[in-house]
Design a protein around this motif. Sequence first.
Motif, PDB file in Angstrom:
ATOM      1  N   GLY A 290       0.826  -1.193   0.000  1.00 41.90           N
ATOM      2  CA  GLY A 290       0.000   0.000   0.000  1.00 41.90           C
ATOM      3  C   GLY A 290       0.857   1.238   0.000  1.00 41.90           C
ATOM      4  N   GLY A 291       0.594   2.135  -0.937  1.00 41.42           N
ATOM      5  CA  GLY A 291       1.388   3.360  -1.022  1.00 41.42           C
ATOM      6  C   GLY A 291       2.851   3.035  -1.249  1.00 41.42           C
ATOM      7  N   ASP A 292       3.713   3.557  -0.381  1.00 43.13           N
ATOM      8  CA  ASP A 292       5.150   3.318  -0.482  1.00 43.13           C
ATOM      9  C   ASP A 292       5.632   2.179   0.407  1.00 43.13           C
ATOM     10  OD1 ASP A 292       5.397   5.421  -2.273  1.00 43.13           O
ATOM     11  OD2 ASP A 292       5.731   6.890  -0.689  1.00 43.13           O
ATOM     12  N   ALA A 293       4.707   1.439   0.997  1.00 46.26           N
ATOM     13  CA  ALA A 293       5.094   0.377   1.937  1.00 46.26           C
ATOM     14  C   ALA A 293       4.643  -0.987   1.429  1.00 46.26           C
ATOM     15  CB  ALA A 293       4.473   0.635   3.297  1.00 46.26           C
ATOM     16  N   ALA A 294       5.384  -2.000   1.837  1.00 48.62           N
ATOM     17  CA  ALA A 294       5.028  -3.377   1.508  1.00 48.62           C
ATOM     18  C   ALA A 294       5.421  -4.264   2.682  1.00 48.62           C
ATOM     19  CB  ALA A 294       5.750  -3.839   0.247  1.00 48.62           C
ATOM     20  N   LEU A 295       4.653  -5.337   2.878  1.00 46.47           N
ATOM     21  CA  LEU A 295       4.905  -6.287   3.950  1.00 46.47           C
ATOM     22  C   LEU A 295       4.640  -7.686   3.423  1.00 46.47           C
ATOM     23  CD1 LEU A 295       5.246  -7.098   7.011  1.00 46.47           C
ATOM     24  CD2 LEU A 295       2.771  -6.850   7.159  1.00 46.47           C
TER      25      LEU A 295
END
Length: 124
Positions: A113-118
Amino acid sequence: MLPITGYVDRWSVRPGEEINFTIGVRGGGRYRARIARVICGDPNPQGPGYREIPVSWPLEGEHDGEEQLVAKGSWIDIPLLDPGTGERPIAFAATTWPTLIAAGRLAVLSWRGGDAALTLGIGA
């Protein structure tokens, strides 16, 4: 697929509550059903030992089974999950039965999501 596979819609119930079982038998055929309260699920000979208490229920006994195909690698896509600014917590949960560890790195849960990933995964 194992000869008989199954799962329940909830991990546990209180007396009087409902629980639903889904059973698949490879190629069809008969299966035997029973319910037990597991006191200790450790089958290790050096451990406390497996112990259960049988529970009687109306569907105990033999039943006709049918093949239920299992799509390995099933997934769900939720495109509108917004984690916000981090002011509120977000919880992710996954129940796994890691039988293909030798296959290398496997994703259990992945989010972007957006600039983040998990990605939560299983691997050596």
